[in-house]
Write an enzyme that holds these catalytic residues in place. Structure first.
Site, PDB file in Angstrom:
ATOM      1  N   TRP A 169       0.817  -1.230   0.000  1.00 53.05           N
ATOM      2  CA  TRP A 169       0.000   0.000   0.000  1.00 53.05           C
ATOM      3  C   TRP A 169       0.837   1.260   0.000  1.00 53.05           C
ATOM      4  CZ3 TRP A 169      -4.361  -0.565  -2.058  1.00 53.05           C
ATOM      5  CH2 TRP A 169      -5.127  -1.707  -1.862  1.00 53.05           C
TER       6      TRP A 169
ATOM      7  N   ASP B 232      -1.719   6.616   6.225  1.00 47.71           N
ATOM      8  CA  ASP B 232      -2.801   5.755   5.747  1.00 47.71           C
ATOM      9  C   ASP B 232      -3.097   4.779   6.884  1.00 47.71           C
ATOM     10  OD1 ASP B 232      -4.450   3.877   4.614  1.00 47.71           O
ATOM     11  OD2 ASP B 232      -3.176   3.477   2.864  1.00 47.71           O
TER      12      ASP B 232
ATOM     13  N   LYS C  51     -12.628  -1.498   6.128  1.00 46.13           N
ATOM     14  CA  LYS C  51     -11.849  -2.489   6.866  1.00 46.13           C
ATOM     15  C   LYS C  51     -12.325  -2.596   8.313  1.00 46.13           C
ATOM     16  CE  LYS C  51      -9.173  -3.085   3.270  1.00 46.13           C
ATOM     17  NZ  LYS C  51      -8.017  -2.310   2.830  1.00 46.13           N
TER      18      LYS C  51
HETATM   19  C1  LIG Z   1      -7.512  -1.659   1.583  1.00 47.77           C
HETATM   20  C2  LIG Z   1      -6.465  -0.614   1.710  1.00 47.77           C
HETATM   21  C3  LIG Z   1      -6.392   0.474   0.814  1.00 47.77           C
HETATM   22  C4  LIG Z   1      -7.278   0.600  -0.399  1.00 47.77           C
HETATM   23  O1  LIG Z   1      -8.605   0.856  -0.110  1.00 47.77           O
HETATM   24  P1  LIG Z   1      -9.585   1.249  -1.328  1.00 47.77           P
HETATM   25  O2  LIG Z   1     -10.739   1.849  -0.594  1.00 47.77           O
HETATM   26  O3  LIG Z   1      -9.916  -0.023  -2.045  1.00 47.77           O
HETATM   27  O4  LIG Z   1      -8.890   2.204  -2.203  1.00 47.77           O
HETATM   28  C5  LIG Z   1      -5.410   1.421   1.027  1.00 47.77           C
HETATM   29  N1  LIG Z   1      -4.561   1.334   2.052  1.00 47.77           N
HETATM   30  C6  LIG Z   1      -4.594   0.321   2.944  1.00 47.77           C
HETATM   31  C7  LIG Z   1      -3.636   0.276   4.066  1.00 47.77           C
HETATM   32  C8  LIG Z   1      -5.563  -0.683   2.786  1.00 47.77           C
HETATM   33  O5  LIG Z   1      -5.604  -1.710   3.651  1.00 47.77           O
END
Ligand SMILES: *Cc1c(COP(=O)(O)O)cnc(C)c1O
Length: 363
Positions: free
Chosen positions: A102, A171, A195
């Site tokens: 990521w 993030d 998540k």
């Molecule tokens: C799942 C995830 C993303 C991407 O999420 P989207 O909503 O599909 O763009 C980005 N960063 C991390 C750490 C993730 O686990």
């Protein structure tokens, strides 16, 4: 109806109590005779809903006054572009800490907008995080971007890195609300909601006020943080169901005793699984113990020929989505807030039983 234990990395399990409440009031929200997904986002009840969600979120994370909260109808990935579009503030370069899939993707996208300095990278050894003393940070960087929990590799920063006065951008898609957090250490925090706190379709952003108002001239209006803040996340039609659901989850988190209590439970759940894996001579987790994730736990079987059997047997036992990410292989168990401790117990018990039934005891 039987609910099973879903170990998916996302969309993932959500708190059952919240799902039941959403179900119970789905057709008639607050005695309005309408569903929350049918009401106008310009109506007073919806504005109140959003304000209350923000209020509870601020309580949970103790968000300081000089930070704004944005509920944005967008994937987490949109931030990979929105961050440089909004936060360069006349600068031309930004630092990225590359610790896995990521954060790597964030840095690649950043290159469209600025000079990306990869201040640290673990691309040669994805199972650890380079020591802070080796990072090549640039004091002129507009910000430092990192990913607190690498969902795919199962690698997590145990604390918040110190990067001096350069704004820290994180993030937290797979770790926000999993533990206590000192928001004041950050310039910007973002998390896709699918998540750990709501159905997919929305990203939560917490941004320090002084960083706003400097979007690049070509920034689309809808992607300008300042516009979103000025309009209290209602510049355009928001993802109303996700806003509503997130609000319910925040109340649920408070009922659980807040993030300190949630963190205790999460640590206990993760420790149980790691402990079982570590004492086993059939399962392994190869992440540097200092950086093991408490949310996403990858593991592999000593005999990969048994992977398919493992997954099939797990399904039979009501344990689903244990297949690891295609880039990593093996297995992965995601233990977000909504995964009950009994789910972890059931997984450990299954893993134990599986070795007894399918593995030659001479291993
Ligand atoms: C799942 C995830 C993303 C991407 O999420 P989207 O909503 O599909 O763009 C980005 N960063 C991390 C750490 C993730 O686990």
């Amino acid at each position: 109806m039987t609910r099973i234990y879903n170990f998916s990395a996302g969309p993932a399990m959500l708190p059952e109590a919240v799902m039941r409440q959403a179900q119970a009031e789905f057709l008639d929200w607050q005695s309005s005779g309408m569903s929350v997904v049918e009401i106008s986002h310009r109506s007073k009840p919806f504005e109140d809903l959003l304000q209350e969600a923000e209020h509870d979120l601020r309580d949970l994370l103790k968000v300081p006054k000089n930070y704004h909260v944005i509920f944005l109808a967008a994937p987490a990935r949109a931030q990979f572009a929105m961050i440089p579009m909004n936060l360069l503030r006349g600068k031309t370069t930004a630092d990225y800490i590359d610790t896995g899939i990521w954060s790597h993707m964030a840095a690649e996208e950043g290159k469209k907008y600025c000079e990306v300095n990869v201040a640290a990278s673990n691309q040669n050894h994805l199972s650890t995080i380079p020591a802070r003393s080796t990072w090549q940070l640039n004091p002129d960087a507009a910000y430092v971007h990192y990913t607190s929990n690498e969902t795919i590799n199962g690698l997590e920063f145990p604390g918040i890195p110190d990067v001096g006065n350069v704004p820290l951008v994180v993030d937290m898609t797979s770790s926000l609300f999993s533990r206590t957090l000192d928001v004041s250490r950050f310039g910007l925090i973002y998390a896709g909601c699918q998540k750990n706190f709501a159905p997919s379709g929305m990203t939560l952003i917490i941004v320090r006020e002084d960083l706003l108002g400097n979007a690049l001239p070509f920034t689309p209006t809808v992607l300008d943080y300042q516009i979103q803040v000025d309009n209290h996340s209602l510049y355009y039609t928001p993802c109303s169901f996700s806003c509503y659901f997130a609000g319910l989850t925040f109340k649920w988190l408070k009922q659980q005793g807040g993030l300190a209590e949630i963190e205790k439970i999460n640590r206990r759940k993760a420790a149980k699984l790691y402990h079982y894996i570590d004492q086993s001579n059939f399962y392994t987790n190869s992440i540097d113990p200092t950086y093991r994730s408490i949310m996403n736990i990858p593991f592999s079987l000593a005999n990969p020929d048994l992977d398919q059997t493992f997954l099939k047997e797990a399904e039979k036992n009501g344990l689903t989505n244990l297949k690891g990410h295609r880039l990593v292989g093996g297995m992965r168990a995601s233990l977000y807030n909504a995964m009950p401790e009994e789910g972890v117990d059931a997984l450990v018990e299954f893993m134990q039983g599986f070795t007894e039934e399918f593995v030659n005891t001479s291993i």
